[in-house]
Design an enzyme around this catalytic site. Structure first.
Site, PDB file in Angstrom:
ATOM      1  N   PRO A 575      38.145  44.561  57.029  1.00 17.32           N
ATOM      2  CG  PRO A 575      36.839  44.167  55.122  1.00 17.32           C
ATOM      3  CD  PRO A 575      36.754  44.310  56.621  1.00 17.32           C
ATOM      4  CG  ASP A 576      37.436  49.200  57.784  1.00 16.39           C
ATOM      5  OD1 ASP A 576      36.496  49.993  57.705  1.00 16.39           O
ATOM      6  OD2 ASP A 576      37.404  48.172  58.490  1.00 16.39           O
ATOM      7  CG  HIS A 577      43.576  49.968  56.771  1.00 14.81           C
ATOM      8  ND1 HIS A 577      42.916  49.535  57.900  1.00 14.81           N
ATOM      9  CD2 HIS A 577      44.055  51.200  57.063  1.00 14.81           C
ATOM     10  CE1 HIS A 577      43.004  50.464  58.840  1.00 14.81           C
ATOM     11  NE2 HIS A 577      43.687  51.478  58.359  1.00 14.81           N
ATOM     12  CB  ALA A 580      40.829  51.781  51.420  1.00 11.23           C
TER      13      ALA A 580
END
Length: 812
Positions: A575-577, A580
């Site tokens: 789920p990085d984006h 962020a």
């Protein structure tokens, strides 16, 4: 919070205290929920009969769980905008709020005398956030969408699959919830700009574009998880290919599954040692991830034999202790019971609707050590009409004050200085969001511990890194030296925001924790993110996105229901984006609070818990009906036909989502399936769901003879949500995305033009991002130390010679 299970900050201590929001939406409702969690007063405006989203499943005892989890912490108001008196009340309400979020079809409000342009002229300080399927402009402006349609058309669906199986829709409400969080960030950027300039704005927010930018972005920062592949590398292969390689394998054990992520040589050697250093794996060439890909079957055979017969708990404990990143693939039932989440109060029982208690994820972030979660249940229809309408006549509601004055046409976060310690995908993305919008983002680096994204291809710059760090400056500092730490703290004194995603405790061990930095600068806002959170039994786990997905229950749902081990999330960057955006919104909310209090804050987030909030309705349903939640594949109980259908050609697909009886009648008319439309049993959603298999077979036969874009255009002309599955390489040629400048070219020295994503939203008064190249390592060390700290050039030279500061060997 009901039940007293959480200790909540007082309302006045919440970061968005004093901000008032009028929400008039039946999509992306988590946008307003997140703003409410952060402390804003969010007024849910519905028609007298209630929002259509109150009638969306899943249900428990007649209550829409999906509506309940997305509308907590809000107040309920009903108005009939077709009524003259209520239209007057609506306009009066706009005078009392700072932000109006609306999701009506473009231009439709003008039919009742409430055009957005006219309202903006009469309420110039108001920020309007228009959330629509495709945006306010472009060829698809008047098309109708759904989260499934957005997933297909954005290119995300084409990368969710195993081998040559059918493309698998991501589970739950993932696309919609990801887009809603970006909408929250857009709203806060608009509010910040209004506070800076004294003028409101109209923000054009497209759910299609947000889905493509967050769910699994086709362009931009792909991270170490993809071995540092160059941006746009897919264009060098067949334009019709989809990924077939699962880089994050899942292994069966005695009581479930465990996923292993081996990215660095050190991690591989730890895994090899655990295997007993078998002779056939002692080749040093296997230190390279691409070599391991070529011998993947051999490696997996060894790991499968090691894991066979062992439990998930013992494997994860030993693997993590050995330095092998791994995690159990948990079901939602196991997530709810997990001691880690219980200790962190990440899931707790509370009243989510009148008379309905359920276990539910409690919130996205912690603010100064206190979780910002659910304080009030979701309101009944019009529950707060009397008090809210009374405020219109007694003068108590005046909205939060707008601070300064200034002109429009600016990059909204100009004047904010950010110290960016972030690494890999999440770390790159959060800083880039601020840089794109005008902040001075200074990436703090050290040659001995380089960002893994920098060195993923063996050098200190690659196209992947460039796309994720564009627009930033770079300073080299040795934070393990006293002088280097002193330089960093001196920069903190001149900055607004510090970003970090190091393992919990790292900054504290360096003597650079929030308490220390707040003594240097009481106004500093520190935003830290980790995989599992800074406390709890799993806090010290090595965490990457693929492992976070497992530990949050997402991977167990993102699989083909035909096979218990057919997990389809292996090629995605998630789920990085999304995380962020969660943390960028929270950080900006803390900066807004600082305008009121003069004080900074420590904002903490766990990526696993951000995913849990996305799964809120399923967590609640599983707690109320144990065993009710499982992998559903491309089945949905929202309607029929509703699915991913084969089209003419090789591996061509189109998504169709018929939402109502009226859409069904039009669908049957335009497709020539009139015999189905004539059947009384199929004239209701319930009847169509009972006959779903027969309907899907007929629809699949019809679509299989047509190009997917022919299906898309035919159904959209009849106002039926439909979208062809796009590939990465097709996005630049899409007429709608081209008209809206969804993609831009970044000219990075040493590379050809790189395709990157453009703005997260469009605005009447804010300039779009400038595409500025990413910095070489330490490129701006001298510039930052002289410009920001006022150091003399000879002093900077001494610091570099001493090793406290560093600069790159190549200077532009």
């Amino acid at each position: 919070m009901e039940g007293g299970l959480m200790s909540m900050p007082s309302v006045g201590a919440l970061p968005l205290h004093g901000v008032r929001v009028l929400e008039m939406v039946d999509k992306a409702e988590m946008c307003g929920r997140y703003l409410a969690d952060l402390g804003a007063t969010v007024i849910k405006l519905e028609p007298p009969e209630g929002s259509p989203s109150r009638r969306m499943g899943p249900f428990h005892d007649g209550v829409s769980i999906s509506f309940a989890v997305r509308n907590a912490n809000k107040q309920g108001l009903t108005l009939d905008l077709a009524d003259t008196t209520d239209r007057g009340r609506f306009e009066a309400m706009l005078d009392t709020v700072d932000l109006w979020i609306e999701s009506t079809a473009p231009g439709s409000l003008a039919s009742v005398g409430l055009s957005i342009a006219g309202l903006r002229a009469r309420h110039p300080r108001l920020v309007v956030l228009s959330v629509t399927d495709f945006g306010q402009t472009g060829p698809y402006r008047d098309w109708v969408g759904s989260p499934w349609v957005h997933t297909a058309m954005s290119g995300c669906l084409s990368r969710s699959r195993i081998g040559d199986q059918y493309p698998l829709m991501p589970p739950a409400a993932l696309p919609a919830e990801a887009a809603a969080v970006q909408a929250s960030f857009a709203a806060l950027v608009g509010l910040w700009n209004a506070m800076e300039t004294g003028m409101g704005d109209h923000i054009d927010f497209s759910l299609l574009e947000a889905t493509g930018q967050i769910l699994d972005p086709a362009m931009g920062m792909a991270g170490t998880a993809s071995a540092g592949a160059d941006v746009g590398a897919a264009a060098a292969t067949s334009a019709r290919q989809r990924p077939v390689l699962d880089m994050y394998p899942v292994f069966e054990c005695s009581d479930g599954f465990v996923r292993v992520v081996l990215l660095s040589p050190r991690q591989w050697r730890a895994m090899r040692s655990w295997l007993g250093d078998p002779e056939d794996l002692m080749d040093d060439a296997l230190d390279a991830i691409f070599t391991r890909f070529k011998r993947v079957d051999e490696i997996r055979q060894h790991i499968s034999l090691l894991f066979k017969g062992k439990s998930t708990a013992e494997l994860v404990q030993e693997g993590q202790s050995r330095g092998v990143p791994c995690a159990p693939v948990l079901t939602l039932g196991e997530v709810i019971a997990a001691e880690h989440y219980v200790q962190r109060q990440a899931i707790a029982r509370c009243e989510i609707f009148t008379g309905l208690d359920a276990k539910i994820p409690t919130g996205f972030v912690e603010f100064n050590g206190r979780r910002l979660g659910i304080r009030m249940r979701t309101p009944d229809v019009g529950e707060h009409n009397a008090s809210l309408l009374a405020e219109l006549t007694d003068g108590r509601a005046t909205g939060a004050p707008v601070a300064t004055t200034g002109a429009g046409g600016r990059r909204p976060l100009s004047g904010i200085r950010v110290l960016d310690l972030g690494v890999i995908v999440y770390g790159a993305e959060i800083g880039r969001l601020f840089a794109d919008l005008g902040a001075d983002v200074i990436k703090v680096e050290n040659r001995a511990y380089p960002d893994g994204a920098r060195v993923a291809r063996g050098g200190m710059m690659n196209a992947n890194f460039a796309s994720g760090h564009r627009g930033k400056r770079s300073i080299g500092l040795n934070l393990r030296s006293d002088r280097g730490k002193a330089l960093f703290t001196a920069l903190v004194a001149e900055s607004d925001l510090v970003l970090s995603n190091f393992k919990p405790g790292t900054l504290e061990a360096l003597g650079l924790g929030y308490d220390t930095l707040a003594q240097v600068n009481p106004g500093i806002v520190m935003v830290t993110s980790s995989a599992m959170g800074s406390t709890g039994p799993w806090a010290r786990w090595m965490g990457y996105g693929p492992l976070v997905r497992c530990a949050s229950g997402l991977s167990s749902l993102w699989r083909y229901p035909e096979g218990p081990s057919a997990f389809a999330d292996g090629s995605t960057v998630y789920p990085d984006h999304y995380a962020a955006r969660v943390m960028a919104a929270a950080g900006l909310a803390a900066l807004i609070a600082r305008r009121r209090t003069g004080l900074g804050a420590h904002v903490e987030g766990a990526q696993a818990e951000a995913i849990l909030v996305q799964l809120s309705e399923l967590v609640a349903l599983e707690s109320l009906q144990p065993g009710a939640v499982s992998a559903k594949g491309n089945y949905s109980d929202e309607g029929a036909p509703w699915g991913v259908y084969p089209c003419a050609g090789s591996d061509e697909w189109c998504v169709i989502t018929v939402r109502s009886d009226e859409e069904w009648a039009r669908f049957c008319d335009v497709t020539g399936l009139a015999d189905l439309g004539d059947e009384p049993a199929l004239r209701t959603t319930a009847g169509r769901l009972r006959n779903r298999e027969r309907i899907d077979a007929r629809v699949g036969t019809w679509t299989s003879n047509l190009d997917p874009r022919a299906v898309q255009h035919l159904l959209q002309a009849a106002a039926i949500p439909a979208g062809a599955m796009a590939r990465v390489t097709e996005l630049e040629d899409d007429p709608h995305l081209s008209a809206r400048e969804y993609l831009k070219k970044l000219r990075q020295p040493g590379f050809g033009p790189l395709t990157v994503q453009n703005a997260p939203f469009f605005s009447e008064r804010m300039d779009p991002p400038r595409q500025v190249p990413a910095p070489e390592f330490g490129e701006h060390t001298r510039e930052v130390l002289t410009e920001v700290l006022g150091l003399a050039p000879d002093e900077v030279q001494r610091l570099i010679e001493e090793g406290a500061a560093e600069e790159g060997t190549e200077r532009r």
